[in-house]
Design a protein around this motif. Structure first.
Motif, short mmCIF file in Angstrom:
data_model
loop_
_atom_site.label_atom_id
_atom_site.label_comp_id
_atom_site.label_asym_id
_atom_site.label_seq_id
_atom_site.Cartn_x
_atom_site.Cartn_y
_atom_site.Cartn_z
N GLN A 29 -2.92 8.94 4.80
CA GLN A 29 -3.28 7.73 4.73
C GLN A 29 -1.66 7.17 4.86
O GLN A 29 -1.61 6.01 5.47
CB GLN A 29 -3.57 7.28 3.11
CG GLN A 29 -5.12 7.60 3.04
CD GLN A 29 -5.20 9.01 2.38
OE1 GLN A 29 -4.23 9.94 2.46
NE2 GLN A 29 -6.25 9.32 1.59
N VAL A 30 -0.62 7.74 4.22
CA VAL A 30 0.66 7.36 4.33
C VAL A 30 1.23 7.23 5.82
O VAL A 30 1.89 6.57 6.28
CB VAL A 30 1.83 8.09 3.41
CG1 VAL A 30 3.08 7.68 3.99
CG2 VAL A 30 1.31 7.83 1.95
N GLN A 89 0.91 -1.24 0.06
CA GLN A 89 -0.06 0.00 0.06
C GLN A 89 0.81 1.07 0.02
O GLN A 89 0.44 2.25 -0.76
CB GLN A 89 -0.91 0.19 1.16
CG GLN A 89 -1.99 -1.07 1.09
CD GLN A 89 -2.79 -1.26 2.69
OE1 GLN A 89 -2.34 -0.90 3.49
NE2 GLN A 89 -4.02 -1.73 2.36
N LEU A 90 2.07 1.19 0.92
CA LEU A 90 2.87 2.23 0.78
C LEU A 90 3.49 2.65 -0.39
O LEU A 90 3.87 3.79 -1.03
CB LEU A 90 4.03 2.20 1.79
CG LEU A 90 4.57 3.23 2.50
CD1 LEU A 90 3.83 4.33 2.90
CD2 LEU A 90 5.82 3.00 3.42
N PHE A 111 0.80 4.27 -2.59
CA PHE A 111 0.51 5.49 -2.27
C PHE A 111 1.65 6.66 -2.87
O PHE A 111 1.53 7.79 -3.15
CB PHE A 111 0.25 5.73 -0.84
CG PHE A 111 -0.94 5.20 -0.50
CD1 PHE A 111 -2.23 6.02 -0.99
CD2 PHE A 111 -1.23 4.32 0.31
CE1 PHE A 111 -3.30 5.80 -0.85
CE2 PHE A 111 -2.51 4.06 0.86
CZ PHE A 111 -3.54 4.53 0.10
N THR A 112 3.01 6.07 -2.51
CA THR A 112 4.31 7.04 -2.54
C THR A 112 5.01 6.99 -3.93
O THR A 112 5.52 7.62 -4.36
CB THR A 112 5.35 6.71 -1.84
OG1 THR A 112 5.79 5.23 -1.60
CG2 THR A 112 4.68 6.98 -0.30
N LEU A 142 4.19 13.37 2.66
CA LEU A 142 3.32 12.18 3.26
C LEU A 142 1.95 12.70 3.41
O LEU A 142 1.63 13.82 4.34
CB LEU A 142 4.06 11.85 4.57
CG LEU A 142 5.57 11.45 4.29
CD1 LEU A 142 6.03 11.48 5.63
CD2 LEU A 142 5.77 10.14 3.48
N SER A 143 1.23 11.94 2.89
CA SER A 143 -0.61 12.16 2.92
C SER A 143 -0.91 11.63 4.30
O SER A 143 -0.19 10.68 4.96
CB SER A 143 -1.21 11.72 1.77
OG SER A 143 -1.21 10.11 1.85
N TRP A 186 9.33 12.65 3.81
CA TRP A 186 10.21 11.79 3.69
C TRP A 186 11.24 12.04 3.03
O TRP A 186 11.06 12.42 1.64
CB TRP A 186 9.46 10.24 3.39
CG TRP A 186 10.61 9.13 3.03
CD1 TRP A 186 11.75 9.17 3.67
CD2 TRP A 186 10.22 8.13 2.25
NE1 TRP A 186 12.25 7.76 3.18
CE2 TRP A 186 11.23 7.13 2.31
CE3 TRP A 186 9.23 7.56 1.25
CZ2 TRP A 186 11.65 5.97 1.39
CZ3 TRP A 186 9.11 6.25 0.70
CH2 TRP A 186 10.47 5.70 0.76
N ILE A 230 -0.39 4.62 7.77
CA ILE A 230 0.49 3.19 7.56
C ILE A 230 1.64 3.15 8.16
O ILE A 230 2.16 2.27 8.74
CB ILE A 230 0.69 3.19 5.96
CG1 ILE A 230 -0.54 2.90 4.96
CG2 ILE A 230 1.78 2.18 5.58
CD1 ILE A 230 -0.71 2.94 3.71
N LEU A 231 2.52 4.44 8.29
CA LEU A 231 3.71 4.55 8.83
C LEU A 231 3.67 4.17 10.29
O LEU A 231 4.39 3.59 11.18
CB LEU A 231 4.53 5.85 8.67
CG LEU A 231 5.05 6.03 7.29
CD1 LEU A 231 5.28 7.53 7.07
CD2 LEU A 231 6.16 5.33 6.94
N SER A 274 -3.39 9.95 -3.07
CA SER A 274 -3.68 9.35 -2.02
C SER A 274 -5.24 8.96 -1.85
O SER A 274 -5.85 8.09 -1.87
CB SER A 274 -3.05 9.56 -0.54
OG SER A 274 -1.60 9.26 -0.60
#
Length: 410
Positions: A287-288, A240-241, A244-245, A284-285, A267, A291-292, A390
């Motif tokens: 959503q990200v 997923q990451l 997104f990135t 970084l959104s 990041w 996840i992080l 995202s």
């Protein structure tokens, strides 16, 4: 009388220093076997030139036997007959050999390689060295670079082609061309014979890395959301990451927690880990960041974002690719495919400038000054890009319509 003084194989074998530190056994015409008290034995040739007494070594007994020592002595006497000093001639030949070694293809290639490595990521650097050491050095490495011609180069390339590695053959020839051009610039050769092989190699069709079509993206996202049922949670979050990135797979796998400025939602990938050796900023959104936060719990005390079984090392390069295989996307999608899909969607959205998109994809900037300027100018827009992307993926995963999101009217 002189004949009686000649050595025999048995005499050489049984010779001992007796009470002397060095015993010199004469074979005639200046050839001696020097026998040391510790049992070592050396051949030496004494000669006179320009009214000076000199001597040179002809090797170690029994590696060099009596017959071979006499042949070597005879060759040196031929030089003397032409008024050539064997000692000086040997020094000249050693210097020539030293220069030849310094100018061999392998020596020049390794020098070129050392000059380039600071501009490459580690994985590419290893690939280049491996190609040289496996496919090139065993065949042309010892030859002076100035003596290598196109037919010899082609014979080497044919060995690679016979394995069916046509793409590798083109890549290896490209590396050789760079080495030859470096040799030209440093005065070790006059021309690049790799250029003569244009059209001589077996053509190959370059394969683009697999990527789903935009309309197939929602199904892929939903499949990733179910990955935990067939794999582990960390890998699912990593996929997923990656989506997104849309960074390169190696950049994600090697990520360290120290690279993340979570308070500013950034990041910062250091230059040494980037393909183009330029520091890269990934906004970084929401959503990200979520996840992080979960990945941090999974990683524990590891410095890596995605630690493997050994927490001191990251997951392997194939982890994410094999995860896509398990989801049924073998030959249909790769980690790099997320970059292709993102590039298509962002450009077709009509919402963002092409330069900002290219910068967020971390593509190379030919103009170094312009590159620095773009990093500062496009960051606000790149933040909007990452938030939009995202939100877009989240909507697709929930079943939003695809066509409007990929149209110019968005």
């Amino acid at each position: 009388m002189a004949l009686k003084e000649l050595l025999t194989d048995l005499a050489c074998k049984n010779a001992a220093a007796e009470s002397a530190k060095i015993r010199k056994l004469h074979d005639g015409q200046g050839l001696y076997l020097w026998v040391y008290e510790d049992g070592r034995k050396y051949w030496r040739l004494r000669y006179k030139i320009h009214d000076k007494e000199k001597s040179i070594s002809l090797g170690v007994y029994p590696v060099v036997g009596l017959k071979q020592a006499r042949q070597l002595a005879r060759a040196e006497r031929v030089k003397l007959a032409s008024n050539i000093d064997p000692s000086i001639d040997r020094q000249i030949n050693k210097q020539k050999a030293k220069e030849a070694a310094a100018n061999s293809f392998e020596a020049v290639a390794r020098e070129w390689y050392r000059k380039q490595t600071h501009t490459w990521v580690i994985s590419h650097s290893k690939d280049v060295l491996r190609r040289l050491e496996v496919n090139v050095f065993p065949y042309i490495g010892v030859y002076p670079i100035s003596t290598i011609e196109a037919p010899q180069l082609l014979n080497m390339i044919r060995i690679i082609e016979h394995r069916g590695s046509f793409d590798l053959a083109h890549r290896v020839l490209g590396v050789c061309g760079q080495v030859f051009r470096y040799g030209i610039s440093t005065g070790r050769c006059k021309r690049d014979p790799a250029g003569d092989l244009k059209g001589a190699l077996t053509p190959h069709k370059k394969k683009n890395q697999a990527a789903v079509k935009p309309e197939e993206l929602p199904e892929l996202l939903r499949a990733i959301a179910t990955y935990e049922s067939v794999g582990d949670r960390q890998t699912q979050l990593a996929l997923q990451l990656l989506a997104f990135t849309f960074v390169r797979t190696n950049e994600l796998i090697g990520a360290l927690w120290e690279e993340f400025d979570l308070s500013n939602a950034l990041w910062i990938v250091p230059s040494e880990r980037m393909k183009m050796k330029n520091e890269h900023v990934v906004p970084l959104s929401r959503q990200v960041l979520e996840i992080l936060a979960e990945l941090k719990t999974i990683a524990g005390n590891s410095r890596y974002l995605l630690p493997g079984r050994n927490p001191n090392k990251p997951i392997s390069n194939n982890t994410l690719l094999f995860a896509l295989y398990r989801l049924g996307y073998k030959g249909k999608m790769t980690g790099h495919g997320f970059r292709a899909v993102a590039s298509t969607a962002l450009n077709e959205s009509g919402l963002f400038s092409p330069d900002a998109i290219e910068r967020q994809l971390a593509h190379s900037e030919r103009n170094e000054v312009r590159g620095v300027y773009n990093r500062a100018e496009y960051l606000p827009e790149r933040k909007r890009i990452m938030i939009w992307w995202s939100d877009h993926l989240e909507a697709l995963a929930k079943g939003a319509e695809v066509i409007p999101l990929f149209s110019k009217s968005v």
